[in-house]
Design an enzyme around this catalytic site. Structure first.
Site, PDB file in Angstrom:
ATOM      1  N   TRP A   1     -22.966  13.734   9.500  1.00  0.00           N
ATOM      2  CA  TRP A   1     -21.887  13.445   8.561  1.00  0.00           C
ATOM      3  C   TRP A   1     -22.084  14.210   7.254  1.00  0.00           C
ATOM      4  O   TRP A   1     -23.179  14.315   6.732  1.00  0.00           O
ATOM      5  CB  TRP A   1     -21.832  11.950   8.248  1.00  0.00           C
ATOM      6  CG  TRP A   1     -21.493  11.068   9.416  1.00  0.00           C
ATOM      7  CD1 TRP A   1     -22.319  10.198  10.039  1.00  0.00           C
ATOM      8  CD2 TRP A   1     -20.240  10.981  10.094  1.00  0.00           C
ATOM      9  NE1 TRP A   1     -21.668   9.564  11.066  1.00  0.00           N
ATOM     10  CE2 TRP A   1     -20.380  10.033  11.123  1.00  0.00           C
ATOM     11  CE3 TRP A   1     -19.006  11.627   9.932  1.00  0.00           C
ATOM     12  CZ2 TRP A   1     -19.343   9.703  11.992  1.00  0.00           C
ATOM     13  CZ3 TRP A   1     -17.967  11.287  10.802  1.00  0.00           C
ATOM     14  CH2 TRP A   1     -18.145  10.335  11.817  1.00  0.00           C
TER      15      TRP A   1
ATOM     16  N   THR B   1       0.845  -1.186   0.000  1.00  0.00           N
ATOM     17  CA  THR B   1       0.000   0.000   0.000  1.00  0.00           C
ATOM     18  C   THR B   1       0.882   1.237   0.000  1.00  0.00           C
ATOM     19  O   THR B   1       2.074   1.161   0.328  1.00  0.00           O
ATOM     20  CB  THR B   1      -0.914   0.035   1.229  1.00  0.00           C
ATOM     21  OG1 THR B   1      -0.095   0.161   2.402  1.00  0.00           O
ATOM     22  CG2 THR B   1      -1.745  -1.233   1.342  1.00  0.00           C
TER      23      THR B   1
ATOM     24  N   GLU C   1      -5.496  -4.119  -1.234  1.00  0.00           N
ATOM     25  CA  GLU C   1      -5.856  -5.284  -0.416  1.00  0.00           C
ATOM     26  C   GLU C   1      -6.839  -6.223  -1.116  1.00  0.00           C
ATOM     27  O   GLU C   1      -7.075  -7.338  -0.639  1.00  0.00           O
ATOM     28  CB  GLU C   1      -6.457  -4.820   0.916  1.00  0.00           C
ATOM     29  CG  GLU C   1      -5.448  -4.176   1.860  1.00  0.00           C
ATOM     30  CD  GLU C   1      -5.246  -2.684   1.635  1.00  0.00           C
ATOM     31  OE1 GLU C   1      -4.668  -2.029   2.512  1.00  0.00           O
ATOM     32  OE2 GLU C   1      -5.680  -2.169   0.580  1.00  0.00           O
TER      33      GLU C   1
END
Length: 535
Positions: free
Chosen positions: A434, A180, A325
């Site tokens: 949010w 990553t 991943e």
């Protein structure tokens, strides 16, 4: 019957059904290298013999620092099919990260594009595991180097026979290693196996996904060090498709358009910035790309106007979502006949979704307590995944995942379409609610005067956090922060509209080309809101 799913099976299949199909490479010196799958896999056998001659261990990690060309393609087969692990290293990472990655992987050999030799020379003394240094070039092109016993790739192969008895491999045997980008902390290694590569390729090649055929010519603009060019060195040969490898000059839109036209490319893969460059070149030059029918856009969300512009050029851009991943693809938004009406708000919304999961990929969204949330297109939660090609644990780490938490915030609608709304670390919490920075950015990027835009959450005395909009404007545009905020008035919920907009000359980017929101949050930690907006 029980037969192992190994990368060797892809190689043997392509040799049988597509032995005369071409692999075309654009080289650094502008030369075009052209050969067939049969030629490539003959050289893979020579390379496998060479790896044995170097006395690499049976499960050695073999590092590569290279662009998309035929030699890098050969490494993607000879290394894993001989039982070893192909470790693709992103040469655009920071030097400390490259040093860490090679040391952490314990690479025994490095195959290096000559332009990256100075980089490796500068850290050679700190790479104790590396015993062999190979430059990806001919002997006549081998530069003077401080690397001990540096040899050329072509001389290495020339000394070896073209016959090799490929071993029968356990499908669970490790085949590839990719790290990553390490935006927080050190990069993490993702170790794939033969089975995961084969199943990922089969899922990509389903008609509802990438769906390649022998009639396709595929050009991945995304580099092989970005999770094997999103799988294309394996998925294209599996389908018997012609492969065009564009080399180091992918940001040169003129070259890429010439390559598309000269090789009859039908399908390509790129991040939004590269698609935007191609679109701008087509608009300005009047050039066409008549053979190119579809492309996948991934890595970040694209602006709706980019999709519409490419439609006019005859190219249908389709969203893909994934991560290192996941080896890497998790979902794909194949545009179907029922989605053709992109002129409506519903059609545009559908077009921008991240797509449905590939067969074999399970998705769920969960709340802060880990409870599953409904797939109603409204509930938003942390995205978790499971798949035969998702990593169960990071390289060298003991903890295994039952479900892998992606760090993305998402919704899933009743038809299984995924919509990434933010990263957990990037979502803005204002007054207990949010706000999606990605949704705001998508709307801002629809303005023709905006070249690049990013939204970050900044501390606010009353609301805890509020969105701050940062814009790189297009040149020669009559634009102001006030006009941008006014543009958003009827396109977003009122309380989502950023409290302020700042114009900047450029935005910081990570080594993989993404805007570094972490750097921006650090830079604007003590931002002073305009007095009129501070309450």
């Amino acid at each position: 019957m029980d037969a192992e799913l190994s990368i060797t099976t892809i190689m043997r299949h392509a040799e049988m059904v597509a032995h005369g199909t071409e692999i075309v490479s654009s080289m650094n010196d502008d030369a075009i290298h052209r050969y067939t799958y049969a030629d490539a896999f003959r050289r893979c056998r020579q390379l496998a013999n060479a790896l044995d001659a170097l006395k690499l261990s049976a499960d050695a990690r073999v590092g590569t620092l290279a662009w998309n060309d035929y030699r890098h393609f050969e490494l993607h087969y000879a290394v894993p099919c001989s039982g070893r692990i192909c470790h693709t290293i992103n040469p655009k990472l920071f030097l400390d990260q490259i040093r860490f990655i090679i040391r952490d992987a314990g690479d025994e050999a490095l195959f290096i594009d000559p332009q990256f030799l100075p980089l490796i020379e500068s850290i050679q003394a700190e790479l104790p595991s590396v015993r062999h240094w190979i430059a990806l070039c001919a002997q006549s092109e081998l530069p003077t180097s401080s690397l001990p016993d540096l040899c050329s790739y072509e001389s290495l192969l020339a000394a070896q026979p073209a016959e090799f008895d490929w071993p029968t491999l356990d499908e669970q045997r490790a085949s590839g290693l990719c790290y990553t980008s390490g935006t927080t902390g050190n990069p993490k290694g993702v170790l794939g196996c033969h089975r995961s590569v084969v199943l990922h390729g089969m899922a990509q090649n389903m008609a509802s996904c990438v769906g390649l055929t022998p009639e396709d010519t595929v050009m991945p603009l995304v580099p092989m060090f970005h999770v094997n060019a999103w799988g294309m060195p394996y998925t294209a040969p599996m389908a018997g498709a012609k492969l065009v490898l564009p080399g180091a000059h992918v940001a040169d839109a003129s070259r890429m358009v010439d390559l598309i036209n000269s090789e009859g490319v039908t399908y390509s893969l790129a991040v939004p910035t590269l698609w935007s460059g191609i679109n701008n070149y087509l608009e300005q030059s009047g050039a066409t790309v008549s053979t190119l029918k579809r492309g996948v856009i991934g890595g970040a969300a694209g602006a709706m106007r980019l999709y519409e512009d490419m439609d006019r050029h005859g190219v249908r851009l389709e969203n893909g979502w994934g991560m290192t991943e996941l080896s890497p693809m998790g979902s794909y938004n194949r545009i179907l006949d029922r989605h053709q009406d992109s002129d409506t708000e519903a059609g545009r919304s559908q077009r921008l979704k991240s797509g449905q999961p590939l067969f074999g990929m399970q998705l769920r969204i969960v709340d802060e307590d880990g409870n599953s949330l409904p797939h109603d297109g409204e509930a938003s939660g942390v995205l978790e995944v499971r798949a035969p090609w998702a990593c169960s644990a990071y390289f060298g780490a003991g903890q295994e995942h039952t479900w892998f938490s992606t760090g993305d915030v998402a919704t899933i609608d009743p038809n299984g379409y995924l919509q990434i709304t933010d990263r957990v670390k990037d979502v803005i919490k204002s007054g207990g609610e949010w706000i999606s920075s990605i949704d705001i950015e998508n709307v801002v990027m629809s303005h023709p005067g905006v070249r690049e835009a990013v939204v970050i959450g900044v501390s606010h005395p009353h609301w805890s956090e509020r969105p701050l909009l940062l814009i790189v404007p297009e040149e020669q545009q009559e634009l102001s922060p006030h006009l941008i905020l006014k543009f958003l008035q009827d396109k977003l919920p009122k309380w989502w509209i950023p409290n302020a907009c700042e114009f900047v000359d450029e935005l910081p980017h990570t080594a993989t080309g993404k805007v570094s929101k972490k750097s921006l949050r650090d830079l604007y930690t003590h931002y002073q809101w305009p007095d009129s907006l501070a309450n």
